[in-house]
Design an enzyme around this catalytic site. Structure first.
Site, PDB file in Angstrom:
ATOM      1  N   GLN A 111       0.816  -1.225   0.000  1.00 25.70           N
ATOM      2  CA  GLN A 111       0.000   0.000   0.000  1.00 25.70           C
ATOM      3  C   GLN A 111       0.842   1.263   0.000  1.00 25.70           C
ATOM      4  O   GLN A 111       0.530   2.220  -0.692  1.00 25.70           O
ATOM      5  CB  GLN A 111      -0.934   0.010   1.218  1.00 25.70           C
ATOM      6  CG  GLN A 111      -2.172  -0.837   0.991  1.00 25.70           C
ATOM      7  CD  GLN A 111      -3.085  -0.874   2.211  1.00 25.70           C
ATOM      8  OE1 GLN A 111      -2.824  -0.241   3.215  1.00 25.70           O
ATOM      9  NE2 GLN A 111      -4.158  -1.625   2.110  1.00 25.70           N
ATOM     10  N   PRO A 169      -5.443  -6.070   5.233  1.00 28.98           N
ATOM     11  CA  PRO A 169      -6.157  -6.961   4.309  1.00 28.98           C
ATOM     12  C   PRO A 169      -5.288  -8.191   4.004  1.00 28.98           C
ATOM     13  O   PRO A 169      -4.065  -8.092   3.979  1.00 28.98           O
ATOM     14  CB  PRO A 169      -6.305  -6.103   3.042  1.00 28.98           C
ATOM     15  CG  PRO A 169      -6.098  -4.689   3.480  1.00 28.98           C
ATOM     16  CD  PRO A 169      -5.152  -4.765   4.641  1.00 28.98           C
ATOM     17  N   TYR A 208     -13.167  -1.904   3.640  1.00 24.73           N
ATOM     18  CA  TYR A 208     -11.709  -1.925   3.500  1.00 24.73           C
ATOM     19  C   TYR A 208     -11.230  -1.292   2.206  1.00 24.73           C
ATOM     20  O   TYR A 208     -10.129  -0.751   2.137  1.00 24.73           O
ATOM     21  CB  TYR A 208     -11.177  -3.358   3.627  1.00 24.73           C
ATOM     22  CG  TYR A 208     -11.571  -3.947   4.948  1.00 24.73           C
ATOM     23  CD1 TYR A 208     -11.015  -3.449   6.130  1.00 24.73           C
ATOM     24  CD2 TYR A 208     -12.545  -4.926   5.038  1.00 24.73           C
ATOM     25  CE1 TYR A 208     -11.411  -3.935   7.365  1.00 24.73           C
ATOM     26  CE2 TYR A 208     -12.948  -5.423   6.268  1.00 24.73           C
ATOM     27  CZ  TYR A 208     -12.371  -4.919   7.432  1.00 24.73           C
ATOM     28  OH  TYR A 208     -12.782  -5.389   8.647  1.00 24.73           O
ATOM     29  N   ASP A 243     -11.190   3.288   2.005  1.00 24.54           N
ATOM     30  CA  ASP A 243     -10.063   4.204   2.243  1.00 24.54           C
ATOM     31  C   ASP A 243      -8.906   3.962   1.283  1.00 24.54           C
ATOM     32  O   ASP A 243      -8.144   4.873   0.978  1.00 24.54           O
ATOM     33  CB  ASP A 243      -9.598   4.127   3.696  1.00 24.54           C
ATOM     34  CG  ASP A 243      -8.981   2.794   4.051  1.00 24.54           C
ATOM     35  OD1 ASP A 243      -9.740   1.847   4.311  1.00 24.54           O
ATOM     36  OD2 ASP A 243      -7.747   2.684   4.061  1.00 24.54           O
ATOM     37  N   GLN A 244      -8.794   2.731   0.757  1.00 26.46           N
ATOM     38  CA  GLN A 244      -7.691   2.444  -0.164  1.00 26.46           C
ATOM     39  C   GLN A 244      -7.836   3.183  -1.489  1.00 26.46           C
ATOM     40  O   GLN A 244      -6.854   3.404  -2.202  1.00 26.46           O
ATOM     41  CB  GLN A 244      -7.608   0.936  -0.448  1.00 26.46           C
ATOM     42  CG  GLN A 244      -7.130   0.119   0.728  1.00 26.46           C
ATOM     43  CD  GLN A 244      -6.905  -1.333   0.341  1.00 26.46           C
ATOM     44  OE1 GLN A 244      -6.130  -1.622  -0.566  1.00 26.46           O
ATOM     45  NE2 GLN A 244      -7.594  -2.240   0.986  1.00 26.46           N
ATOM     46  N   HIS A 260     -10.761   5.473   8.805  1.00 22.55           N
ATOM     47  CA  HIS A 260      -9.621   5.361   7.876  1.00 22.55           C
ATOM     48  C   HIS A 260      -9.848   6.237   6.649  1.00 22.55           C
ATOM     49  O   HIS A 260      -8.923   6.857   6.134  1.00 22.55           O
ATOM     50  CB  HIS A 260      -9.441   3.911   7.424  1.00 22.55           C
ATOM     51  CG  HIS A 260      -8.615   3.091   8.349  1.00 22.55           C
ATOM     52  ND1 HIS A 260      -9.144   2.169   9.214  1.00 22.55           N
ATOM     53  CD2 HIS A 260      -7.277   3.046   8.550  1.00 22.55           C
ATOM     54  CE1 HIS A 260      -8.174   1.589   9.908  1.00 22.55           C
ATOM     55  NE2 HIS A 260      -7.034   2.106   9.526  1.00 22.55           N
TER      56      HIS A 260
END
Ligand code: NAG
Ligand code: NAG
Length: 366
Positions: A105, A132, A295, A298-299, A321
């Site tokens: 990430q 993750p 999940y 925010d990525q 997040h």
């Protein structure tokens, strides 16, 4: 010298964990803005940089030939002065069961802005707590990343688990000219659910079957017509280091959305409960009517900030997040985000995240 002009990022804000450091470091590298991150993980039980945070920041610094100050385990403040991103081969090792996904990430957005293919070998935990699972990246993140125009390959060389790690992945990223904005506004209907339950090491094969069967029956009960297949895997000897178990289940929709639920086994936890936990998490993520799960939310923020133009993503309740990621993205770039609650009655707590991205060009590609 440069440190005096560095932008200050408070590492204890909002979510206050390693995530601030990862996003701030990646954006610093991409936008060539020196940063000082202070109060790193100030309110965590073991404050400061942990080994996996340190190896992530050092990886980015190597990728761009940058300079770091304060880069030691336990450090509460680092200053990063980025250089120019260079294509090539890099390796990073958390030295623990710290997640390879977190190493991915922090570095991955930077790899896209190299002059050519970049190959990173990342070592640590592949299916670790507080991150993750690598299967999430391959089953959920990758197909959605593709919508931004991102093309990469991720090979799992060896899986590794708590407490020893020892896993390895190899990521090869292709450079982009710039990123395309995405529009994920209709969740559509569920076309199928796919999943993977695994055991590795000395754990009995039976556990993966129990996780798989329990998750499948919970999902089928909630969505009777849907094709649900959760494979039950015993990781082959040599393809995994250590003992581990867990499961991921992913719903695919008619509009190309992917939403997941996952869980890891641990000592004293029944396999049934691991399977049920993953299924319940998936069902919760399907109930809010959003196009992404908690999940992925925010990525996507950093890519929306970098993309050229307006992105729109329908989500469930906004996570802390995500709020943190937006805060950092707006601090380091000119990107503008807005969040509007949706009141069309289609789901509990649905929101639309809109972003006008900066359209960062890859100046190394002609
Ligand atoms: C977190 O840590 C910072 C810096 O030590 C402190 O100022 C702040 O009050 C803390 N926040 C919470 C929520 O504990
Ligand atoms: C896996 O479990 C076995 C038996 O409990 C143990 O002997 C072994 O050390 C464990 N392996 C690792 C890498 O932790």
């Amino acid at each position: 010298m440069m440190a005096s002009s560095a932008l200050i990022v408070d590492g204890s804000l909002k979510e206050g964990g390693g995530q601030i450091l990862r996003i701030a470091t990646a954006l610093s590298c991409l936008c060539k803005k020196p940063i000082t991150v202070n109060n790193i993980r100030a309110n965590r039980s073991k404050p400061g940089l942990r080994p996996q945070h340190l190896s992530g920041v050092q990886l980015v610094s190597r990728v761009c030939g940058g300079a770091l100050k304060g880069d030691a385990v336990g450090s509460s403040e680092i200053t990063f002065t980025p250089g120019t991103i260079a294509a090539g081969r890099y390796t990073a090792d958390t030295g623990t069961a710290g997640s390879v996904v977190l190493l991915m990430q922090v570095s991955f957005p930077c790899l896209l802005y190299a002059s050519g293919d970049t190959h990173v070998t990342l070592k640590g935990g592949t299916n670790a707590e507080m991150a993750p699972q690598i299967d999430y990246m391959n089953m959920v993140f990758q197909p959605i990343a593709h919508k931004f125009g991102i093309d990469y390959d991720c090979r799992i060389v060896r899986r590794g688990y708590f407490p020893k790690g020892g896993g390895e992945i190899q990521v090869t990223a292709k450079p982009v000219h710039d990123l395309s904005p995405i529009s994920l506004t209709e969740v559509g209907t569920i076309t199928r659910v796919r999943g993977r339950a695994f055991v590795a090491g000395t754990l009995p094969r039976k556990l993966s079957q129990i996780m798989s069967n329990t998750a499948s029956s919970v999902i089928k009960k909630a969505y009777p017509g849907v094709d649900v297949q959760v494979e039950s895997v015993q990781e082959p000897h040599g393809a995994a280091f250590g003992n581990g178990s867990g499961i991921i289940v992913v719903a695919e929709t008619s509009t190309g959305c992917r939403l997941a639920g996952s869980s890891l086994g641990k000592r004293g936890k029944q396999a049934e409960d691991v399977g049920r936990e993953a299924a319940d998490e998936l069902l919760k993520n399907l109930q809010h009517g959003g196009c992404v799960d908690e999940y992925l939310q925010d990525q996507l923020i950093i890519f929306m900030a970098l993309a050229k133009g307006q992105s729109r993503v329908r989500t469930g309740p906004i996570t802390q997040h995500t709020e943190t990621a937006i805060h950092i993205a707006e601090l380091l770039t000119e990107a503008k985000f807005s969040i509007s609650p949706l009141t069309d009655g289609s789901g509990e707590g649905a929101n639309m995240i809109e972003c006008t991205g900066i359209g960062l060009p890859n100046k190394q590609l002609t």
